[in-house]
Every structure is written in C-alpha cells, then in structure tokens.
Design a protein around this motif. Structure first.
Motif, PDB file in Angstrom:
ATOM      1  N   PRO A   1      -1.071  -0.933  -8.081  1.00 37.59           N
ATOM      2  CA  PRO A   1      -1.016  -1.926  -7.001  1.00 37.59           C
ATOM      3  C   PRO A   1       0.401  -2.504  -6.831  1.00 37.59           C
ATOM      4  N   ILE A   2       0.840  -2.558  -5.598  1.00 42.53           N
ATOM      5  CA  ILE A   2       2.061  -3.286  -5.217  1.00 42.53           C
ATOM      6  C   ILE A   2       1.626  -4.335  -4.195  1.00 42.53           C
ATOM      7  N   ARG A   3       1.564  -5.561  -4.635  1.00 44.36           N
ATOM      8  CA  ARG A   3       1.157  -6.625  -3.710  1.00 44.36           C
ATOM      9  C   ARG A   3       2.392  -7.149  -2.998  1.00 44.36           C
ATOM     10  N   MET A   4       2.575  -6.708  -1.762  1.00 45.63           N
ATOM     11  CA  MET A   4       3.756  -7.140  -1.014  1.00 45.63           C
ATOM     12  C   MET A   4       3.356  -7.925   0.232  1.00 45.63           C
ATOM     13  N   GLN A   5       2.096  -8.416   0.239  1.00 47.22           N
ATOM     14  CA  GLN A   5       1.633  -9.247   1.339  1.00 47.22           C
ATOM     15  C   GLN A   5       0.975 -10.507   0.801  1.00 47.22           C
ATOM     16  N   LYS A   6       0.952 -11.506   1.658  1.00 50.85           N
ATOM     17  CA  LYS A   6       0.160 -12.688   1.378  1.00 50.85           C
ATOM     18  C   LYS A   6      -1.226 -12.442   1.973  1.00 50.85           C
ATOM     19  N   GLU A   7      -1.893 -13.456   2.438  1.00 47.47           N
ATOM     20  CA  GLU A   7      -3.225 -13.282   3.024  1.00 47.47           C
ATOM     21  C   GLU A   7      -3.187 -12.178   4.075  1.00 47.47           C
ATOM     22  N   GLN A   8      -4.092 -11.213   3.954  1.00 47.87           N
ATOM     23  CA  GLN A   8      -4.120 -10.083   4.862  1.00 47.87           C
ATOM     24  C   GLN A   8      -4.274 -10.550   6.305  1.00 47.87           C
ATOM     25  N   GLY A   9      -3.430  -9.993   7.195  1.00 48.70           N
ATOM     26  CA  GLY A   9      -3.517 -10.346   8.601  1.00 48.70           C
ATOM     27  C   GLY A   9      -2.616 -11.487   9.018  1.00 48.70           C
ATOM     28  N   THR A  10      -1.978 -12.177   8.072  1.00 45.46           N
ATOM     29  CA  THR A  10      -1.083 -13.267   8.448  1.00 45.46           C
ATOM     30  C   THR A  10       0.247 -12.694   8.906  1.00 45.46           C
ATOM     31  N   VAL A  11       1.083 -13.556   9.472  1.00 47.88           N
ATOM     32  CA  VAL A  11       2.356 -13.096  10.021  1.00 47.88           C
ATOM     33  C   VAL A  11       3.536 -13.629   9.212  1.00 47.88           C
ATOM     34  N   ASP A  12       3.320 -13.928   7.949  1.00 48.41           N
ATOM     35  CA  ASP A  12       4.433 -14.396   7.128  1.00 48.41           C
ATOM     36  C   ASP A  12       4.777 -13.370   6.045  1.00 48.41           C
ATOM     37  N   ASN A  13       4.479 -12.107   6.317  1.00 46.23           N
ATOM     38  CA  ASN A  13       4.845 -11.034   5.402  1.00 46.23           C
ATOM     39  C   ASN A  13       6.171 -10.448   5.846  1.00 46.23           C
ATOM     40  N   HIS A  14       7.082 -10.260   4.910  1.00 47.74           N
ATOM     41  CA  HIS A  14       8.442  -9.940   5.304  1.00 47.74           C
ATOM     42  C   HIS A  14       8.948  -8.655   4.670  1.00 47.74           C
ATOM     43  N   VAL A  15       9.913  -8.045   5.354  1.00 41.84           N
ATOM     44  CA  VAL A  15      10.473  -6.755   4.962  1.00 41.84           C
ATOM     45  C   VAL A  15      11.052  -6.787   3.557  1.00 41.84           C
ATOM     46  N   SER A  16      11.674  -7.883   3.166  1.00 42.35           N
ATOM     47  CA  SER A  16      12.309  -7.930   1.851  1.00 42.35           C
ATOM     48  C   SER A  16      11.305  -7.717   0.726  1.00 42.35           C
ATOM     49  N   ALA A  17      10.040  -8.129   0.929  1.00 40.62           N
ATOM     50  CA  ALA A  17       9.012  -7.904  -0.095  1.00 40.62           C
ATOM     51  C   ALA A  17       8.681  -6.420  -0.210  1.00 40.62           C
ATOM     52  N   VAL A  18       8.670  -5.722   0.920  1.00 44.66           N
ATOM     53  CA  VAL A  18       8.446  -4.275   0.889  1.00 44.66           C
ATOM     54  C   VAL A  18       9.596  -3.586   0.163  1.00 44.66           C
ATOM     55  N   MET A  19      10.825  -4.031   0.440  1.00 41.15           N
ATOM     56  CA  MET A  19      11.995  -3.439  -0.209  1.00 41.15           C
ATOM     57  C   MET A  19      11.956  -3.650  -1.715  1.00 41.15           C
ATOM     58  N   GLU A  20      11.529  -4.839  -2.151  1.00 39.60           N
ATOM     59  CA  GLU A  20      11.423  -5.101  -3.587  1.00 39.60           C
ATOM     60  C   GLU A  20      10.331  -4.222  -4.207  1.00 39.60           C
ATOM     61  N   GLY A  21       9.220  -4.039  -3.485  1.00 40.86           N
ATOM     62  CA  GLY A  21       8.165  -3.160  -3.982  1.00 40.86           C
ATOM     63  C   GLY A  21       8.646  -1.734  -4.140  1.00 40.86           C
ATOM     64  N   ILE A  22       9.434  -1.255  -3.193  1.00 44.17           N
ATOM     65  CA  ILE A  22       9.984   0.103  -3.290  1.00 44.17           C
ATOM     66  C   ILE A  22      10.960   0.202  -4.453  1.00 44.17           C
ATOM     67  N   ASP A  23      11.770  -0.829  -4.644  1.00 44.25           N
ATOM     68  CA  ASP A  23      12.681  -0.841  -5.800  1.00 44.25           C
ATOM     69  C   ASP A  23      11.897  -0.733  -7.112  1.00 44.25           C
ATOM     70  N   TYR A  24      10.729  -1.372  -7.153  1.00 39.33           N
ATOM     71  CA  TYR A  24       9.896  -1.284  -8.354  1.00 39.33           C
ATOM     72  C   TYR A  24       9.426   0.155  -8.581  1.00 39.33           C
ATOM     73  N   LEU A  25       8.997   0.812  -7.532  1.00 34.34           N
ATOM     74  CA  LEU A  25       8.563   2.207  -7.665  1.00 34.34           C
ATOM     75  C   LEU A  25       9.727   3.103  -8.105  1.00 34.34           C
TER      76      LEU A  25
END
Length: 816
Positions: A280-304
């Motif tokens: 699991p890579i949790r890179m979102q807050k509450e599903q469907g909200t609009v406060d999810n940001h690209v930098s969290a995806v980038m950090e998740g990819i860095d983890y992989l």
C-alpha cells in the motif's frame, strides 16, 4: 536556461524509371488533430503547430493547486546555497527534494512565486503543486445481489463463496491461468491510492511486510532506505508508515481485492492472484476530496524507487487517479523514473466516456514505455458506457462493470461497483500472475505479452486497437512464438524486396500487425500458439495466397520462429523513397541536427530508419500509398505527438483521397519536443499563451511555401470552453457572421497568388470573450492539389467587460 524543441523537415524523393523527382506531399487531418488539440490546450498552455509538448510549466491559475507551495527544478549548475538564496528572496524555503531533482518549496503565494521564479536563470522549470482526484467508482444500479453462493464446487476452483458471481474472472480466463500458477509471495505490486485495510481477512495474508522495520525500533529507519517505520508500505500524505485505508468508499481496498484477495481460504472473494504481496502507498486523504496533491504522488514513487534499489521485488503499481486539468511535468518526471526502473504502471483510463486521443488526462496518457492503460468492459464483453477509450492512449480493456471486491467497512467487508478503477487492477493482477510463473520477464516484455495474448473482441474494435480485451488464460497457458518473412516482387528474372507491405494476422482487417522494412522483411513477435493465417496486402498489388502456420500451444514448447514469405503477382513499375531531416531548435542560436530519432511508418512495430549525425534519414523501396510518419527519440523515448501523412503517387481518382502530384512539396514544420526542459515558441500570435482580452491578437500573419505555388489558403477559427461543453466555429463567409455550433465552417478562403511563397495578413474577428480557448486552423493547398495544415492556440484569461463573459466550468478529471 536552455530550451529545446525539434523541427522535422520532411522531403519526399521519388525514383521513377531512373529519374528522381519530388512526388508527394504533407496533409494534416482536421477532424483528428484540430479537435484533439482543442481539448489538450485546456490542459496545458504548451501547444504549438498542432502538437502537444512534453509536460511543461503552465500558468498556475489554470488548474487547482496547493496554496503556498511551488514545485521547481533548478538547473544542474545551481549550488545548494544558490537554491536557498533564490527561494529566500521571495520568502520561500525548501520543504522536500525528490529523486528526480524536483524541489517542493513553501512560499507566501503560489502565484507570486511562479511569476518570480519562471524567468530566473537558475530555474529550469517551475509549476504549482497541482491537485489530483481518484477515478471514483461509478454508482452501480445493476450490481449483483451479494448473497454468497456456498454450494459445493469442484476441487479445481477456489472455495471462496463469492467466486461464482465474479464474472470478470471468468471473462478473462482466470481458471485456465490458475492451472499454471495461482501467484507467488515473491512478487510485490503497489497500490497507490487511499491506503489498504491491512487487517481485512481476505487481504492480510497478502499484505507486504518489511521484516526489518517490523522487528526494529519505532521512530528509527532500521533498513536505512530513507523512510521511517515503513512496515507495510508508506503514507506519502503524512510521511509516515500508516497505510490503513480511510473513508467509506475505500478505493485502495477495492483495488487490492481485485489484484490479490486471498484465494481458496473459504472467505469472501478471490483475486486474480491467490498469493501476491500487495504494497500500500497511501498518497490520498479522504477518497474523492480535492486536497490531494502531486507532491504526495512523487514521494510515493520515490519510496518505490528506494525499495527497488534495496532489492525488493516491486514489479508493478496500480494508479487509478487523475490530475485536475494539467499534465504536471514534475509528476511526469517521477513516472518516467519509475518506468526506467523497470516497473509496470497500470492506469485506469477514466470514466468520462471520452476519447482520450482527443481529450487526454494524466498520468494514464503520459507517453512512457511501461504504462498500460485499461478501459472497462461489461459482462457481455462490450465497452462500459462510462469508459474512456482511444486507439493511441488506451491499450487494453478489462472487466469494469458490476465487479465484486473487498471493502473497508469491516474485516470481512465486500462491495460491488463499476469503473475503470476495477479494470486497471485486473491488468496488473494478470501481470503479477505472469511474473509468478516467469520471473525474469521485464516490464516491457510483460506489457507486450499482455497485448499479444489479448482476446480480439469485435464490439471493442472501435475503441481500442484490434479490440483488445485482457485474456490471462492465454497469457499464462500459451507459448509465445515469432513469425517472420519477406515480401518480394520480380522484374524479369530479378527479384526485389518490397517495403511498406502490410502484414495481417488472422482476421485482422484494420491496422496491419507489421509493415515490411526497406529490405522487405517483417517480424510478428509474441504470437500466441495455435493456427494462424498470415496475409500480405498492398494497394495496387496482388500477393500470393495467405499462409497458414501452426505454432505449438503448450507453454512448455520452446519458442518457435516460422517463416512466411509472399511474392507479388503484379510487377512493380516504380518504387519511392521518403527522405527527411530532424533539427534541434534552440532559440537565438543556429538549428542543430538531431541524431538518434527513430522513424516509423504507419503502425510499424519497429523503426524503419534512424536519423544520423546530420539529422538525416531515408526509407527506400516504398510502394504508392499513404504513409503516416511517426518519430520517437531512441534515447529518451519521447514521442512526437502528431504525425505527417505522406501520399506517394497513385493513379486512383482524387475523390478516393489519393491525388497524383507530379511536383508537389509543401513545406511545413512539426516540432519534435525534447522532454528535458520546457519549450518556448516563436509564433506570430503568441501561440499557446494566456493573456488579457485587451491584448488579444488582431492579425494572423505568416507564410507558406511550395515549389509549385499556392492555389488557396483557407482559415477556420474555433473556440471552446475549458470543460469542452461548448465547441464553436466562427462563420466568416455566410450571410450571418458569428460563432456557431461546431462544423467545419471557414472563416476565410483566400485565393493564392500562384507564387512559390504566399504571405498572408488576416484580420481576426473582434468578437472575443474571456475564458475560452481559441484556435486558428489553416489549410494551404498548392496548384497540384497538395495540402498542408497547422494549428495556433491562445487563451483569453481576463475580460474587459466581465458581465458579458460566460462562466466556464473548472477543468476537471473524470469522476471514476
């Protein structure tokens, strides 16, 4: 700051009875490129000449973003001290640095920072920290009744109670695949989403566990991978190890169940894999909200990427989310790094019923070798009415309507729903199952086999190449072979190779499966076992009868190469060559030849030429026909997003679309974009820029050149709202000029001078409204009937009379 783009100048040299003559022309298709570019211009302000640049910076106000943050990429020569100093001058500071070199910074104002940084010599690229959203499940009014069937089954099927209702597994042939393997705990696949309910009884045995961190000290990076307490994955929203799913929809838990709900455990459902490790890579807050940001995806990819470097066998990642209206070059660079690391990226196509070739969304439409994008099918093997589609951008379809999966409501939670979010994990699950059987395959090889083994469904042919639908049974239980051969013709006693011949496999009557190269050779790779019919086809020629070949079906069979040659029954009287050049354009400097750019004709699976040190290339021995010329940088994999269509002379009437042109050679430039830096444009009307209504262009100025002279020059003028709810054309020739519903109406038709070069200065309509994307599209036709076309875009941000302006919707992603 260095900027790059490439110019392609293509000339067509014809060999006829020993004489050379220019004998073909360029022609763009309005209905394809113009509409597609109208759509993409809303996503990015980096458009020029009808082509989409590599992901680049755009004005921050065009898409939703995190206030008070900025993403920037410094030039390689910028020191750490200089980076700090540049940000300090605007009151900013570095928050995080990513493996790709991008930096996330806190700033007082995103808009102010963007304006201040975009022209600094130390900064190669800058953009806001854009937002994204999940591709949300569709409300499913046709969902199956969730009453588990607990009747006795044969021992060859899993004993999971909901298995009989899981029609998707039956459609893709999962039971046949399970005869070979049911999965492996050595294969790790990541779910980048809302997290996963790791205590779910149908998932917990298949959840990835970092044993070093599990038995280590809390608050300590025990395995030294740069991430503290990452026991079961990573939470890149809050930068900690809490990966538990959140919210009632539980998007990540749904996806995990499709990929790898534990099989044959007498509980709930079964995944495509009975055994696999879900990360699991949790890179979102509450599903469907609009406060999810690209930098969290980038950090998740860095983890992989960090896990890959550690030796963790991360083979694939599921991505079921969309950016809110922009490409995000920063995110593109992260996905490119993930692709280069050998990870397969399975993306949901989207649930907006859009043609993604015309209206791309990201990351699913990034052009990267290891991305595979999935649309959704129904139980009747048709396209789900909500599913996005597209020949270029959607690779395969998989079940996505009324799918049963795990849910976050409890440790035994089960749900049913619809969406391409279900289709992508079916594809990734199939890939993981193949890796469990053949662990040495690369991500590109797995992608190739997924496409090669797909079932060809007639109802899907309008929506994806060859109507491809996932077939995991064929993927696992069939040997993969090669068919190769030559196409030849005879002139007297001499045999000559024939290039440009389409090779078709089985009942394919659409796009050729291969096209012969300059030596008349072709190769059909990754052909599944069984009886196959191979035929050759070329306009104006008759080839020998189709060849039937048999390839071993058993997976234990050694890979086989079968030869199928074809002889042209009609002698060739004339052959042609296409000659071209590729140049790199650096503003303010001399153009430079670009070497190493591969050239493809039509849908040839391999390049037929490559530009040399002088940027030149040639493809010889071509028959009369239409050819689509595509370019791909062999080093970076960057694709020129548009093509040039070349018509070599044929004798059919003009009404059939192939005019004979003895001397036609319309000159035009289609840029080929380098993906290492943002592009800049030098066009007459600030193409692709955003500016106030008061600064709108009043004239369209330029020239077109042709050896034979220009006969006519036609201009069309379009506008569209950013959400594409309105597309209109300006009618400038009818009795009532003005904006009208979309048709191919001309703004002006100007008779050409007949001279080799035609200069034009066209006054634009003074009817502008802010908030629209405007596109000037022109077609120039020479005296022999040859044509060329191009697009020029601009966007009006402000209005001199706000009350008169419409209120276009904010650009958004599909809802699932």
């Amino acid at each position: 700051m260095n900027f790059y783009k490439f110019k392609i100048s293509t000339y067509f040299q014809v060999f006829l009875s020993g004489l050379e003559a220019i004998d073909s022309f360029m022609k763009s298709h309005f209905s394809t490129s113009a509409l597609r570019l109208l759509a993409t211009s809303a996503l990015s302000a980096t458009l020029t000449c009808g082509l989409l640049a590599a992901p680049s910076q755009a004005a921050p106000s065009l898409s939703p973003h995190v206030a008070g943050q900025i993403l920037l990429h410094f030039t390689p020569s910028t020191s750490a001290a200089a980076k700090t100093s540049v940000l300090a001058k605007i009151g900013g500071s570095i928050k995080h640095t990513y493996s790709t070199g991008w930096v996330l910074a806190n700033v007082p104002s995103t808009e102010t920072a963007f304006s201040a940084l975009k022209n600094r010599s130390e900064v190669a690229a800058v953009e806001p920290n854009y937002l994204f959203q999940s591709i949300n499940p569709i409300k499913d009014d046709t969902a199956a009744d969730l009453n588990a069937n607990k009747s006795v089954r044969a021992s060859t099927t899993p004993n999971d109670p909901y298995y009989p209702q899981m029609w998707g597994l039956k459609q893709i042939g999962a039971a046949e695949a399970w005869k070979t393997t049911t999965g492996s705990n050595d294969v790790v696949v990541a779910v980048m989403d809302t997290g996963v309910r790791i205590t779910h009884n149908d998932l917990k045995a298949n959840i990835y566990t970092n044993q070093i961190e599990l038995h280590g000290k809390p608050g300590v990076d025990d395995d030294h991978n740069g991430f503290v307490d990452d026991v079961h994955g990573w939470n890149s929203v809050e930068s900690n190890g809490d990966v538990n799913d959140i919210g009632s929809v539980a998007h990540g838990t749904i996806i995990a169940g499709v990929i790898g709900a534990v099989g044959n455990n007498g509980r709930g459902i079964v995944g495509v894999n009975w055994r696999v490790k879900i990360l699991p890579i949790r890179m979102q807050k509450e599903q469907g909200t609009v406060d999810n940001h690209v930098s969290a995806v980038m950090e998740g990819i860095d983890y992989l990427l960090a896990l890959r470097k550690q030796g963790v066998n991360v083979r694939g990642v599921n991505c079921s989310f969309d950016l809110l209206g922009d490409q995000a070059r920063s995110l593109y660079d992260s996905f490119k790094a993930l692709s280069q690391a050998g990870v397969l990226i399975s993306c949901a196509a989207g649930n907006a019923n859009h043609n993604s070739d015309l209206i791309p969304t990201y990351p699913e439409d990034y052009v990267l070798p290891n991305i595979i994008t999935a649309g959704a099918t129904t139980i009747t093997d048709e396209r789900a009415d909500f599913s996005d589609f597209g020949f270029k951008t959607v690779h395969i379809f998989a079940p996505g309507r009324s799918i049963i999966s795990t849910n976050n409501t409890s440790d035994d939670g089960i749900t049913v729903g619809s969406g391409t979010s279900y289709s992508a994990p079916y594809v990734l699950g199939a890939a993981a199952l193949l890796w469990s059987s053949q662990p040495n395959l690369t991500a590109q090889q797995v992608k190739t086999r997924l496409l090669a083994s797909a079932t060809h469904v007639k109802a899907l042919r309008p929506f994806v190449t060859d109507g491809r639908r996932l077939n995991v049974g064929g993927l696992l239980n069939n040997a993969v072979h090669t068919i190769s051969g030559s196409t030849l013709t005879t002139e007297g006693t001499t045999s000559k190779p024939v290039a440009g011949v389409g090779i078709f496999l089985d009942n394919n009557n659409g796009t050729p499966d291969a096209i012969t190269n300059g030596a008349g050779r072709y190769t059909l790779a990754n052909v599944m076992g069984g009886n196959h019919r191979v035929r050759a086809q070329r306009t104006g020629m008759t080839f020998s009868a189709p060849v039937t070949v048999y390839l071993p079906v058993s997976k234990a069979a050694d890979p086989t190469t079968v030869t199928a040659n074809f002889i042209a029954q009609t002698p060739i009287t004339r052959l042609y060559s296409i000659i071209g050049t590729v140049e790199q354009i650096i503003p303010g400097q001399e153009n430079r030849p670009k070497a190493g750019v591969d050239v493809y004709l039509n849908d040839s699976p391999s390049p037929l030429a490559r530009s040399n040190a002088q940027g030149k290339w040639i493809i010889k021995n071509l028959l009369p026909n239409a050819y689509a010329v595509r370019l791909i940088d062999s080093q970076t994999g960057q694709v020129a997003p548009d093509v040039k269509v070349v018509y070599l002379p044929v004798t059919t009437p003009r009404s059939e679309g192939f005019p004979y042109a003895p001397n036609g050679n319309v000159e035009t430039a289609f840029p080929f974009f380098d993906d290492r830096a943002p592009s800049v444009y030098n066009l007459n009307i600030n193409d692709g820029n955003t500016f106030p209504l008061t600064a709108a262009p009043t004239h369209f100025i330029g020239s077109v050149k042709d050896e034979t002279g220009i006969a006519s020059f036609e201009v069309r003028f379009f506008r569209a709202l950013p959400d594409y709810s309105v597309i209109e054309v300006y009618d400038g020739t009818g009795p009532n000029p003005g904006w009208k519903p979309y048709e191919q109406l001309p703004l002006a038709i100007i008779p050409g001078s007949g001279r080799a070069q035609f200069d034009f200065d066209l006054a634009l309509p003074n009817y502008f409204v802010s908030g629209y994307i405007y596109d000037l599209y022109y077609v120039a036709t020479d005296t022999t009937g040859n044509s060329t076309a191009s697009n020029n875009f601009f966007y009006l941000k402000e209005s001199a009379t706000p009350s008169a302006a419409p209120s276009p919707s904010t650009p958004s992603s599909p809802s699932s």
